[in-house]
Design a protein around this motif. Sequence first.
Motif, short mmCIF file in Angstrom:
data_model
loop_
_atom_site.label_atom_id
_atom_site.label_comp_id
_atom_site.label_asym_id
_atom_site.label_seq_id
_atom_site.Cartn_x
_atom_site.Cartn_y
_atom_site.Cartn_z
N GLY A 130 0.83 -1.19 0.00
CA GLY A 130 0.00 0.00 0.00
C GLY A 130 0.86 1.24 0.00
N SER A 131 0.27 2.35 -0.38
CA SER A 131 1.03 3.59 -0.45
C SER A 131 1.59 3.93 0.93
N ARG A 132 2.76 4.53 0.91
CA ARG A 132 3.39 4.85 2.19
C ARG A 132 4.05 6.20 2.12
N GLU A 133 4.11 6.86 3.25
CA GLU A 133 4.82 8.13 3.39
C GLU A 133 5.77 8.00 4.56
N ILE A 134 7.03 8.31 4.33
CA ILE A 134 8.05 8.18 5.35
C ILE A 134 8.68 9.54 5.56
N SER A 135 8.67 10.02 6.81
CA SER A 135 9.13 11.39 7.06
C SER A 135 10.12 11.42 8.21
N ILE A 136 10.89 12.50 8.24
CA ILE A 136 11.85 12.74 9.32
C ILE A 136 11.68 14.18 9.77
N ARG A 137 11.67 14.37 11.08
CA ARG A 137 11.50 15.70 11.66
C ARG A 137 12.66 15.98 12.60
N ALA A 138 13.10 17.23 12.58
CA ALA A 138 14.11 17.69 13.53
C ALA A 138 13.88 19.16 13.76
N GLY A 139 13.47 19.53 14.97
CA GLY A 139 13.14 20.93 15.24
C GLY A 139 11.96 21.36 14.40
N GLN A 140 12.15 22.44 13.63
CA GLN A 140 11.07 22.95 12.79
C GLN A 140 11.15 22.41 11.36
N ASP A 141 12.08 21.51 11.10
CA ASP A 141 12.29 21.01 9.74
C ASP A 141 11.69 19.63 9.57
N GLU A 142 11.15 19.36 8.37
CA GLU A 142 10.58 18.06 8.07
C GLU A 142 10.75 17.78 6.59
N LEU A 143 11.16 16.57 6.28
CA LEU A 143 11.22 16.10 4.89
C LEU A 143 10.52 14.75 4.82
N SER A 144 9.87 14.48 3.68
CA SER A 144 9.18 13.20 3.54
C SER A 144 9.30 12.70 2.11
N ALA A 145 9.14 11.40 1.96
CA ALA A 145 9.10 10.76 0.64
C ALA A 145 7.83 9.93 0.56
N GLU A 146 7.17 9.98 -0.59
CA GLU A 146 5.95 9.20 -0.81
C GLU A 146 6.23 8.11 -1.83
#
Length: 261
Positions: free
Chosen positions: A206-222
């Motif tokens: 199934g579709s997935r989203e994986i993200s990383i957060r640090a402080g006010q920053d966030e990046l994700s891949a779908e």
Amino acid sequence: MESHVTVGQQQPLSGPYDDAGPLLTERLRLLKRRTGLSLAALASVTPFSKSTWHRYLNGDQLPPRAAVEALARLAHAEPGALLSLWDAAAREQSRPAPPPPRVPAPAPVPSVRSRRFRLRPPTRALVALAAMATTVAVTAGAAGVLDHAVASCRGSGCQGALPSSETCARDARTESAVTRARQVVLLRYSPSCATVWSEVRTRVAGSREISIRAGQDELSAEYPGHRSDGYSSPMLAAADPREAQACAEVGGQPVCTGPVH
């Protein structure tokens, strides 16, 4: 006594001709003018209708041999050269058209699937979007999926790229992990690259989203959804992983690690 004239004072025609059809049409028009007859008058003294003569004299249709002979007779012209020209035009018309040039078949194009990275607010302008690496998975035959990442980077220079065994993943360690249902989410940290990222281990398609957060920053891949699809978020610059949080959402079920203390 009936006199005979040669059309346009042309030399007798013999042998092969190029573009004989248009040349025959031109000679027939000249003969028609010599007769002084209208199309209707031609139709009244020959077996051919007015509209048929119109097609013959416009070059829309090759006239039959009998029409050429009839027009030559009405114009008091010697028909021999005209009939030789008619023979050449008939041969041209009966030639098969040359086959169209063969166009080589295009080379097979591998299927391409792009992985889209995105920033979600709130974010700081640490890295321009144009500098973020976009990973493209290319499948061709039995070829595997190759992840492209920066060969040598550190901190913000790695941000937005995916980790790989040739780069930051070489010395990566797991800082935190959480297990729920049939998936495990890991917070990974590379001291040499000074980056953190999320990894997910799951048997759920199934579709997935994986993200990383640090402080006010966030990046994700779908990723679109097969079990073999990507399992990592992009990297985020972080000298200290303790404030980072790894998250994944698979099949609508979100799972996040807690901050490392």
